[in-house]
Every structure is written in structure tokens, then in C-alpha cells.
Design a protein around this motif. Sequence first.
Motif, PDB file in Angstrom:
ATOM      1  N   PHE A  37     129.634  42.033 -21.107  1.00  0.00           N
ATOM      2  CA  PHE A  37     129.417  42.740 -22.363  1.00  0.00           C
ATOM      3  C   PHE A  37     127.982  43.222 -22.582  1.00  0.00           C
ATOM      4  CE2 PHE A  37     133.192  40.101 -23.091  1.00  0.00           C
ATOM      5  CZ  PHE A  37     134.096  41.109 -23.307  1.00  0.00           C
ATOM      6  N   LEU A  38     126.986  42.590 -21.971  1.00  0.00           N
ATOM      7  CA  LEU A  38     125.611  43.061 -22.123  1.00  0.00           C
ATOM      8  C   LEU A  38     125.157  43.918 -20.949  1.00  0.00           C
ATOM      9  CD1 LEU A  38     123.759  40.014 -23.711  1.00  0.00           C
ATOM     10  CD2 LEU A  38     124.200  42.234 -24.745  1.00  0.00           C
ATOM     11  N   ARG A  39     125.546  43.515 -19.744  1.00  0.00           N
ATOM     12  CA  ARG A  39     125.163  44.307 -18.570  1.00  0.00           C
ATOM     13  C   ARG A  39     126.196  45.366 -18.215  1.00  0.00           C
ATOM     14  NH1 ARG A  39     122.196  40.397 -14.312  1.00  0.00           N
ATOM     15  NH2 ARG A  39     120.449  39.818 -15.643  1.00  0.00           N
ATOM     16  N   CYS A  40     127.331  45.334 -18.910  1.00  0.00           N
ATOM     17  CA  CYS A  40     128.394  46.340 -18.763  1.00  0.00           C
ATOM     18  C   CYS A  40     128.954  46.415 -17.344  1.00  0.00           C
ATOM     19  CB  CYS A  40     127.897  47.706 -19.231  1.00  0.00           C
ATOM     20  SG  CYS A  40     127.341  47.719 -20.936  1.00  0.00           S
ATOM     21  N   LEU A  41     129.100  45.260 -16.692  1.00  0.00           N
ATOM     22  CA  LEU A  41     129.704  45.222 -15.366  1.00  0.00           C
ATOM     23  C   LEU A  41     131.229  45.224 -15.491  1.00  0.00           C
ATOM     24  CD1 LEU A  41     127.540  42.493 -13.552  1.00  0.00           C
ATOM     25  CD2 LEU A  41     127.208  44.965 -13.575  1.00  0.00           C
ATOM     26  N   THR A  42     131.905  45.671 -14.442  1.00  0.00           N
ATOM     27  CA  THR A  42     133.365  45.590 -14.423  1.00  0.00           C
ATOM     28  C   THR A  42     133.767  44.137 -14.189  1.00  0.00           C
ATOM     29  OG1 THR A  42     133.535  45.920 -12.042  1.00  0.00           O
ATOM     30  CG2 THR A  42     133.523  47.922 -13.430  1.00  0.00           C
ATOM     31  N   TRP A  43     135.040  43.828 -14.436  1.00  0.00           N
ATOM     32  CA  TRP A  43     135.500  42.459 -14.219  1.00  0.00           C
ATOM     33  C   TRP A  43     135.341  42.068 -12.750  1.00  0.00           C
ATOM     34  CZ3 TRP A  43     135.519  39.492 -18.126  1.00  0.00           C
ATOM     35  CH2 TRP A  43     135.916  39.934 -19.387  1.00  0.00           C
TER      36      TRP A  43
END
Length: 139
Positions: A98-104
Motif C-alpha cells: 500500500f505504500l510502495r505500490c508493489l503488486t502482490w
Amino acid sequence: MSLKELSRYYRLHMRLERNLEMLQSLENAAHPRAQSLTGMPHAVGVTDKVGDLAVEIADLKNRIRALQAELDREETKLNRFISTIENDQTRTIFRLRFLRCLTWGEVAAVIGGRNTEKGVKNICYRYLKSCSAVGRDEP
């Protein structure tokens, strides 16, 4: 905090990135090029492309500033919520997603071990479900 609220930061971040890319394109297009000297008279209705683009660039810069301010507010809320998560692995999953906006999938790769995309997603959803069951929606 709900999944919708957590995802808001991600959506704002993606919008900001798209706007920054668009700004770069507009600025590249606004650089004046060498004039074509053909010796022929110019037609009526000649437009000032650079001037028109300057207006678009100024408007986009204002939108980017507003988005950045909104993103900063959302980041503060997210950090406050994530800091309340006691489990280190769960807290890391929330930060990465949610902060670094990485995919699952990227989150699972960073966490390592035998964690899969589905596994880290389930950890996140189970935690959110436990929060709402306890009535801990707001930190």
C-alpha cells in the motif's frame, strides 16, 4: 481502515505518475523546433503551439501539486494505521503493497520464504477482516 481506504493511496500514486509522464510529454512537445524557411507566405490562422502547450503545462502542474498534497495526507493516514500492526511480517506486507505500490507477486517475492502471491494477499485480507471484527477500523 478498509481495503478501499488503503487502495486510495495506490490509485492516487498511479494518477500522479500518469500526470508526471504527461507533463514530460507536453514539455518535450513545447520545445520550439527550427523554423522551416521555404520562402512561401504563411497561411492565415497560424497558431502558437508553444503558447497553447504552455497553458496546458501550467494547468497540469497545478493538478500535480494538488495530487501531491492529497497523496501526502493519505500517506500520513496509512503510516499511522500500518504502525499499529503488531506482526512484523504483516506490517511489512502492508507497507510494500500500500505504500510502495508493489503488486502482490512483488510483495511475495520480497517477503521470500514460501510466500506466494495468494498467501500474502490472504494475510492482508485476514488482518483487515480481524480489524473490522474487533471494531478497529480507525487507528
